[in-house]
Design a protein around this motif. Structure first.
Motif, PDB file in Angstrom:
ATOM      1  N   THR A  57       0.567  -1.269   0.035  1.00 53.23           N
ATOM      2  CA  THR A  57      -0.164  -0.200   0.358  1.00 53.23           C
ATOM      3  C   THR A  57       0.898   1.068  -0.172  1.00 53.23           C
ATOM      4  O   THR A  57      -0.069   1.686  -0.523  1.00 53.23           O
ATOM      5  N   THR A  58       2.063   1.337  -0.306  1.00 57.33           N
ATOM      6  CA  THR A  58       3.046   2.471  -0.243  1.00 57.33           C
ATOM      7  C   THR A  58       4.915   1.889   0.040  1.00 57.33           C
ATOM      8  O   THR A  58       4.655   0.945  -0.492  1.00 57.33           O
ATOM      9  N   ALA A  59       4.851   2.643  -0.777  1.00 53.28           N
ATOM     10  CA  ALA A  59       6.030   3.301  -0.797  1.00 53.28           C
ATOM     11  C   ALA A  59       7.672   2.523  -0.285  1.00 53.28           C
ATOM     12  O   ALA A  59       7.824   2.004  -1.231  1.00 53.28           O
ATOM     13  N   GLU A  60       7.040   2.480   1.218  1.00 48.45           N
ATOM     14  CA  GLU A  60       7.554   1.776   2.122  1.00 48.45           C
ATOM     15  C   GLU A  60       7.535   0.031   2.107  1.00 48.45           C
ATOM     16  O   GLU A  60       8.408  -0.444   2.437  1.00 48.45           O
ATOM     17  N   ASP A  61       6.492  -0.501   1.713  1.00 51.00           N
ATOM     18  CA  ASP A  61       6.124  -1.732   0.992  1.00 51.00           C
ATOM     19  C   ASP A  61       6.814  -2.320   0.499  1.00 51.00           C
ATOM     20  O   ASP A  61       7.588  -3.198  -0.143  1.00 51.00           O
ATOM     21  N   VAL A  62       6.818  -1.494  -1.515  1.00 48.48           N
ATOM     22  CA  VAL A  62       7.647  -1.704  -2.528  1.00 48.48           C
ATOM     23  C   VAL A  62       9.077  -2.175  -1.885  1.00 48.48           C
ATOM     24  O   VAL A  62       9.785  -2.656  -2.031  1.00 48.48           O
ATOM     25  N   GLY A  63       9.630  -1.279  -1.372  1.00 49.23           N
ATOM     26  CA  GLY A  63      11.005  -1.136  -0.605  1.00 49.23           C
ATOM     27  C   GLY A  63      11.445  -2.176  -0.080  1.00 49.23           C
ATOM     28  O   GLY A  63      13.015  -2.678  -0.095  1.00 49.23           O
ATOM     29  N   ASN A  64      10.735  -2.648   0.422  1.00 47.87           N
ATOM     30  CA  ASN A  64      10.946  -3.507   1.904  1.00 47.87           C
ATOM     31  C   ASN A  64      10.638  -5.079   1.027  1.00 47.87           C
ATOM     32  O   ASN A  64      11.738  -5.920   1.214  1.00 47.87           O
ATOM     33  N   ALA A  65      10.200  -4.619  -0.002  1.00 45.07           N
ATOM     34  CA  ALA A  65       9.764  -5.611  -0.775  1.00 45.07           C
ATOM     35  C   ALA A  65      11.128  -6.340  -1.480  1.00 45.07           C
ATOM     36  O   ALA A  65      11.809  -7.461  -1.458  1.00 45.07           O
ATOM     37  N   ARG A  66      11.014  -5.010  -2.240  1.00 44.23           N
ATOM     38  CA  ARG A  66      13.228  -5.117  -2.651  1.00 44.23           C
ATOM     39  C   ARG A  66      14.120  -5.411  -1.895  1.00 44.23           C
ATOM     40  O   ARG A  66      14.999  -6.859  -2.151  1.00 44.23           O
ATOM     41  N   ARG A  67      13.929  -4.798  -0.271  1.00 43.11           N
ATOM     42  CA  ARG A  67      14.850  -5.563   0.132  1.00 43.11           C
ATOM     43  C   ARG A  67      15.397  -6.868   0.397  1.00 43.11           C
ATOM     44  O   ARG A  67      15.892  -8.240   0.312  1.00 43.11           O
ATOM     45  N   ALA A  68      13.546  -7.314  -0.063  1.00 36.60           N
ATOM     46  CA  ALA A  68      13.530  -8.839   0.938  1.00 36.60           C
ATOM     47  C   ALA A  68      14.545  -9.811  -0.361  1.00 36.60           C
ATOM     48  O   ALA A  68      14.559 -10.741  -0.081  1.00 36.60           O
ATOM     49  N   PHE A  69      13.544  -9.428  -1.557  1.00 36.07           N
ATOM     50  CA  PHE A  69      14.662 -10.175  -2.515  1.00 36.07           C
ATOM     51  C   PHE A  69      15.683  -9.753  -2.838  1.00 36.07           C
ATOM     52  O   PHE A  69      16.278 -11.421  -3.064  1.00 36.07           O
TER      53      PHE A  69
END
Length: 161
Positions: A57-69
């Protein structure tokens, strides 16, 4: 967010040595994980897959998904190249190319992206809930592409079977 794009894409080597793939969005990363990931699935893999397929829902969620990947890729020993925003900027279209042709290319690309997203959602729902791909496609046609609603209804459907 529908299919959020990474601020900086990820370039990862495929199973073919020397062949790289650019992952620009969260769904591309999730598809790569489900279809091209090495056999070993450690705890970082599961965390990254959950981050890439969960609510964003947020840009932070997208950044967290990228870091997790990226963490999962490191754990799996995948070769990831660093990409700067300037390196990934779109190339200017040719002056000789008519604008109408360029717009047509964009429309075809957009349609392909939508089809890829729908295919991803179908595989994701089938894998996560145990329903068939045909049932998943029907749910998407009825409900739309909201992942939380799709998961809820797919689980209800599976429970009735």
């Amino acid at each position: 967010m529908h299919d959020p794009f990474f601020a900086v894409p990820i370039i990862v080597e495929t199973e073919a040595v020397g062949i790289f793939r650019t992952l620009s969005s969260v769904s591309e990363a999730a598809i790569f994980m489900m279809e091209r990931w090495p056999e070993s699935h450690g705890p970082s893999y599961r965390a990254a897959l959950q981050a890439c397929t969960g609510p964003l829902t947020t840009a932070e969620d997208v950044g967290n998904a990228r870091r997790a990947f990226l963490t999962a890729a490191k754990e799996a020993g995948l070769n990831v190249k660093a990409v700067s925003v300037q390196d990934d900027a779109p190339l200017p279209r040719s002056l000789e190319q008519p604008k109408s042709s360029y717009i047509g290319d964009e429309k075809r690309r957009d349609r392909g992206d939508r089809e890829e997203q729908a295919d991803f959602l179908v595989r994701f729902l089938a894998r996560e809930t145990g329903i068939t791909e045909a049932q998943a496609r029907e749910l998407i046609n009825v409900i739309g592409t909201d992942r939380a609603s799709l998961l809820r209804e797919a689980r209800k459907l599976k429970a009735r079977q």
